[in-house]
Design a protein around this motif. Sequence first.
Motif, PDB file in Angstrom:
ATOM      1  N   THR A   1      31.369  -7.719  30.167  1.00 43.40           N
ATOM      2  CA  THR A   1      32.158  -6.577  30.642  1.00 43.40           C
ATOM      3  C   THR A   1      33.631  -6.790  30.284  1.00 43.40           C
ATOM      4  OG1 THR A   1      32.402  -7.601  32.817  1.00 43.40           O
ATOM      5  CG2 THR A   1      30.574  -6.049  32.535  1.00 43.40           C
ATOM      6  N   HIS A   2      34.364  -5.685  30.204  1.00 41.64           N
ATOM      7  CA  HIS A   2      35.770  -5.747  29.800  1.00 41.64           C
ATOM      8  C   HIS A   2      36.446  -4.431  30.166  1.00 41.64           C
ATOM      9  CE1 HIS A   2      34.377  -3.268  26.461  1.00 41.64           C
ATOM     10  NE2 HIS A   2      33.431  -4.178  26.226  1.00 41.64           N
ATOM     11  N   CYS A   3      37.731  -4.316  29.816  1.00 42.02           N
ATOM     12  CA  CYS A   3      38.502  -3.160  30.292  1.00 42.02           C
ATOM     13  C   CYS A   3      38.099  -1.845  29.637  1.00 42.02           C
ATOM     14  CB  CYS A   3      40.000  -3.415  30.108  1.00 42.02           C
ATOM     15  SG  CYS A   3      40.481  -3.712  28.407  1.00 42.02           S
ATOM     16  N   ASP A   4      37.309  -1.870  28.583  1.00 42.53           N
ATOM     17  CA  ASP A   4      36.898  -0.622  27.934  1.00 42.53           C
ATOM     18  C   ASP A   4      35.489  -0.173  28.318  1.00 42.53           C
ATOM     19  OD1 ASP A   4      39.337  -0.343  26.763  1.00 42.53           O
ATOM     20  OD2 ASP A   4      38.682  -0.715  24.706  1.00 42.53           O
ATOM     21  N   VAL A   5      34.907  -0.776  29.361  1.00 39.90           N
ATOM     22  CA  VAL A   5      33.644  -0.238  29.883  1.00 39.90           C
ATOM     23  C   VAL A   5      33.764  -0.038  31.388  1.00 39.90           C
ATOM     24  CG1 VAL A   5      32.006  -1.094  28.153  1.00 39.90           C
ATOM     25  CG2 VAL A   5      32.598  -2.550  30.091  1.00 39.90           C
ATOM     26  N   ASP A   6      33.082   0.965  31.875  1.00 38.72           N
ATOM     27  CA  ASP A   6      33.115   1.225  33.313  1.00 38.72           C
ATOM     28  C   ASP A   6      31.679   1.260  33.862  1.00 38.72           C
ATOM     29  OD1 ASP A   6      32.057   3.645  32.495  1.00 38.72           O
ATOM     30  OD2 ASP A   6      33.946   4.732  32.698  1.00 38.72           O
ATOM     31  N   GLN A   7      31.593   1.557  35.144  1.00 40.38           N
ATOM     32  CA  GLN A   7      30.269   1.490  35.781  1.00 40.38           C
ATOM     33  C   GLN A   7      29.309   2.533  35.207  1.00 40.38           C
ATOM     34  OE1 GLN A   7      30.241   0.558  39.860  1.00 40.38           O
ATOM     35  NE2 GLN A   7      28.265   1.501  40.261  1.00 40.38           N
ATOM     36  N   THR A   8      29.820   3.705  34.877  1.00 39.17           N
ATOM     37  CA  THR A   8      28.957   4.747  34.299  1.00 39.17           C
ATOM     38  C   THR A   8      28.340   4.235  33.004  1.00 39.17           C
ATOM     39  OG1 THR A   8      30.461   6.359  35.210  1.00 39.17           O
ATOM     40  CG2 THR A   8      28.925   7.167  33.561  1.00 39.17           C
ATOM     41  N   GLN A   9      29.153   3.597  32.177  1.00 40.53           N
ATOM     42  CA  GLN A   9      28.634   3.092  30.903  1.00 40.53           C
ATOM     43  C   GLN A   9      27.652   1.931  31.108  1.00 40.53           C
ATOM     44  OE1 GLN A   9      32.638   2.700  29.359  1.00 40.53           O
ATOM     45  NE2 GLN A   9      31.991   3.872  27.577  1.00 40.53           N
ATOM     46  N   CYS A  10      27.930   1.099  32.097  1.00 44.34           N
ATOM     47  CA  CYS A  10      26.976   0.016  32.383  1.00 44.34           C
ATOM     48  C   CYS A  10      25.649   0.612  32.870  1.00 44.34           C
ATOM     49  CB  CYS A  10      27.548  -0.950  33.417  1.00 44.34           C
ATOM     50  SG  CYS A  10      28.791  -2.014  32.691  1.00 44.34           S
ATOM     51  N   ASP A  11      25.748   1.678  33.645  1.00 40.81           N
ATOM     52  CA  ASP A  11      24.513   2.335  34.085  1.00 40.81           C
ATOM     53  C   ASP A  11      23.764   2.941  32.900  1.00 40.81           C
ATOM     54  OD1 ASP A  11      24.890   1.552  36.679  1.00 40.81           O
ATOM     55  OD2 ASP A  11      25.881   3.409  37.302  1.00 40.81           O
ATOM     56  N   GLU A  12      24.518   3.468  31.934  1.00 40.98           N
ATOM     57  CA  GLU A  12      23.881   3.982  30.715  1.00 40.98           C
ATOM     58  C   GLU A  12      23.160   2.848  29.983  1.00 40.98           C
ATOM     59  OE1 GLU A  12      27.516   6.962  29.797  1.00 40.98           O
ATOM     60  OE2 GLU A  12      26.615   6.038  28.008  1.00 40.98           O
ATOM     61  N   ALA A  13      23.807   1.709  29.934  1.00 42.48           N
ATOM     62  CA  ALA A  13      23.208   0.548  29.253  1.00 42.48           C
ATOM     63  C   ALA A  13      21.930   0.120  29.969  1.00 42.48           C
ATOM     64  CB  ALA A  13      24.208  -0.609  29.217  1.00 42.48           C
ATOM     65  N   LEU A  14      21.972   0.114  31.301  1.00 41.10           N
ATOM     66  CA  LEU A  14      20.788  -0.282  32.074  1.00 41.10           C
ATOM     67  C   LEU A  14      19.659   0.727  31.873  1.00 41.10           C
ATOM     68  CD1 LEU A  14      22.583  -1.408  35.353  1.00 41.10           C
ATOM     69  CD2 LEU A  14      21.249  -2.875  33.813  1.00 41.10           C
ATOM     70  N   PHE A  15      20.030   1.994  31.839  1.00 44.35           N
ATOM     71  CA  PHE A  15      19.036   3.052  31.617  1.00 44.35           C
ATOM     72  C   PHE A  15      18.367   2.852  30.253  1.00 44.35           C
ATOM     73  CE2 PHE A  15      17.791   7.310  30.261  1.00 44.35           C
ATOM     74  CZ  PHE A  15      17.088   7.765  31.382  1.00 44.35           C
ATOM     75  N   ALA A  16      19.184   2.568  29.241  1.00 43.03           N
ATOM     76  CA  ALA A  16      18.659   2.368  27.879  1.00 43.03           C
ATOM     77  C   ALA A  16      17.756   1.133  27.832  1.00 43.03           C
ATOM     78  CB  ALA A  16      19.822   2.215  26.900  1.00 43.03           C
ATOM     79  N   LEU A  17      18.173   0.077  28.496  1.00 43.29           N
ATOM     80  CA  LEU A  17      17.369  -1.158  28.457  1.00 43.29           C
ATOM     81  C   LEU A  17      16.015  -0.941  29.134  1.00 43.29           C
ATOM     82  CD1 LEU A  17      17.204  -4.143  27.675  1.00 43.29           C
ATOM     83  CD2 LEU A  17      18.144  -4.708  29.916  1.00 43.29           C
ATOM     84  N   ARG A  18      16.076  -0.267  30.266  1.00 42.67           N
ATOM     85  CA  ARG A  18      14.812   0.009  30.973  1.00 42.67           C
ATOM     86  C   ARG A  18      13.878   0.838  30.075  1.00 42.67           C
ATOM     87  NH1 ARG A  18      13.647  -0.412  36.303  1.00 42.67           N
ATOM     88  NH2 ARG A  18      15.820  -0.587  36.941  1.00 42.67           N
ATOM     89  N   ALA A  19      14.451   1.824  29.393  1.00 42.87           N
ATOM     90  CA  ALA A  19      13.647   2.685  28.520  1.00 42.87           C
ATOM     91  C   ALA A  19      13.047   1.873  27.362  1.00 42.87           C
ATOM     92  CB  ALA A  19      14.515   3.824  27.988  1.00 42.87           C
ATOM     93  N   VAL A  20      13.835   0.953  26.808  1.00 40.42           N
ATOM     94  CA  VAL A  20      13.333   0.122  25.702  1.00 40.42           C
ATOM     95  C   VAL A  20      12.183  -0.752  26.188  1.00 40.42           C
ATOM     96  CG1 VAL A  20      13.912  -1.862  24.223  1.00 40.42           C
ATOM     97  CG2 VAL A  20      15.482   0.080  24.366  1.00 40.42           C
ATOM     98  N   ILE A  21      12.396  -1.438  27.302  1.00 41.97           N
ATOM     99  CA  ILE A  21      11.395  -2.391  27.801  1.00 41.97           C
ATOM    100  C   ILE A  21      10.118  -1.654  28.242  1.00 41.97           C
ATOM    101  CG2 ILE A  21      10.916  -4.149  29.595  1.00 41.97           C
ATOM    102  CD1 ILE A  21      13.133  -5.285  27.993  1.00 41.97           C
ATOM    103  N   GLU A  22      10.340  -0.478  28.841  1.00 39.51           N
ATOM    104  CA  GLU A  22       9.170   0.274  29.331  1.00 39.51           C
ATOM    105  C   GLU A  22       8.614   1.220  28.284  1.00 39.51           C
ATOM    106  OE1 GLU A  22      10.433   1.967  33.051  1.00 39.51           O
ATOM    107  OE2 GLU A  22      10.605  -0.009  34.018  1.00 39.51           O
ATOM    108  N   ARG A  23       9.113   1.116  27.047  1.00 38.52           N
ATOM    109  CA  ARG A  23       8.643   1.921  25.903  1.00 38.52           C
ATOM    110  C   ARG A  23       8.668   3.416  26.195  1.00 38.52           C
ATOM    111  NH1 ARG A  23       6.210  -0.144  21.512  1.00 38.52           N
ATOM    112  NH2 ARG A  23       5.669  -2.347  21.465  1.00 38.52           N
ATOM    113  N   GLN A  24       9.771   3.889  26.763  1.00 36.21           N
ATOM    114  CA  GLN A  24       9.843   5.333  27.081  1.00 36.21           C
ATOM    115  C   GLN A  24      10.371   6.108  25.881  1.00 36.21           C
ATOM    116  OE1 GLN A  24      12.257   5.477  30.565  1.00 36.21           O
ATOM    117  NE2 GLN A  24      10.757   4.392  31.762  1.00 36.21           N
TER     118      GLN A  24
END
Length: 367
Positions: A344-367
Motif C-alpha cells: 500500500t502507498h499514498c496513491d491507493v485508497d480503500q476503494t481501490q484495495c476493495d477493487e483488488a480484493l474483488f478481482a482476486l476473489r473473482a480470479v480464485i473462484e473462476r468467476q
Amino acid sequence: MRGRFSPKGLTEVEEMNHRGVRRAVDLRSDTVTRPSPEMRRAMMVAEVGDDVYGEDPTVNRLQARAAALFEREAALFVPTGTMANQIAVHLHTRPGQEAIVEVRSHLFNLEMGMAAAFSGCQFRPVEAPSGRLSWALVEPALRLQDPYNKARTGLVVLENTHNLAGGIVTSAAACQHLCDELHRREVPVHLDGARIFNAAAALDLPVTQLTTPFDSLMFCLSKGLGAPAGSLLLGSTEFIHQARIVRKMLGGGMRQAGVLAAAGLVALESGPGRLAQDHALARHLAAGLASIAGVSVALDQVATNIVIGDVGQTEFTAPAVVAKLAERNVLASALDGRRIRFVTHCDVDQTQCDEALFALRAVIERQ
Ligand SMILES: Cc1ncc(COP(=O)(O)O)c(C=O)c1O
C-alpha cells in the motif's frame, strides 16, 4: 507536454498524473507513486546549482534537513537506495571481507551482485525466520579470528523494515543490542532503512530511536514517502566526505539535482505523518485476502505497508494469479510460486484495495 508545463499548466499535469493516466490499482510496490501536486510545484520553483561542486542550494537544504532529523553529522543525496547501500559496503569493508546480511535482504538478493563486483565483498547470509536479524543469529556467523583462512567480517547490515520478509519491523532494543555487541568487537553496522519511517510509524517512535546505534544508514524518499526519486545516506562528516567520492565513482553526481531534492523535501515533511494510513490499509487488505478461500496471510505479521498472501492452497500459482489480476487492472508481485506481495502507498485508497480484493476473489473462484 513540455510547453504546457507552466504554473497555470500544472493543473493539467496534476489532472494527467492523478486521474487521467491511472489505469490500474497498482499494489506492486510503494515505488510506483507519482509526485504530488505540491511536489511538482516545489520542483518547478526549486533553486538549483551544480551539486557535484556542492552548489545546489536545494540539495544542500535536503541534506541538512535529513542530518538534523536523524541527528547525524552529515547526509548525502544519492539517486537510489541501492547506490546508498553500495557506497556503505564500499566504505565499511575491504576487498576480501564479508558482510553479514539476512538471507532475504535487498542487498543480498536485489542489488545485482554489486558488493562483489564493486567492493570485492562477499556476503554471509544468515536466515532469520522472522526476518529480524538479532545478535543471537549474527554471533555464530561472525568471522573475526583465523586471519589465515577465513574472510573477516567487515560489516553487518540490518534491513528495517524488511521488504521480502513482509515489511516486518525490528525493535529499537534489538537494534541497540546488535550494534552494541558488534561495536564491542569493532564491527561496523549499516542500516538499510529504505522504509525506516514505516518502522518508526509502526512502533510509534521517533525515527532516531531506531537509527542512532548504527554507524551509517540510508533511507529512501522514493518509497512510502512518495518522492519520485532519491535516497539519503547518513553518517559522520568524514564518512559522508568519502561517500561523496564513491558516489562520483558510481556515476551518481547529478548536477542540478535540486529539482529532485525539492520533491524530497516535501516528501520528508509530509510523508512520515501519513504512513499509519498505509499501514491501516495494509491490515484491511490482509484481512480481505485472508477471507478468500485458499489464500492465507500471516495477519499478525502485517505490521507496515507490505502484505504477503500465499495462494498455495488454491489451484493457481502465484504468477498465474498475478497475470489474471493484471487482466483485471490490478497489479501485484509474485515473489515465488505461491506468494504474492501487495504494497500500500499514498496513491491507493480503500476503494481501490476493495477493487483488488474483488478481482482476486473473482480470479480464485473462476468467476
Ligand atoms: C529494503 C530496500 N533496500 C534498498 C532498496 C533499493 O532502493 P532503490 O530501488 O532506490 O535502489 C529497496 C528497494 O525497493 C528496498 O526495498
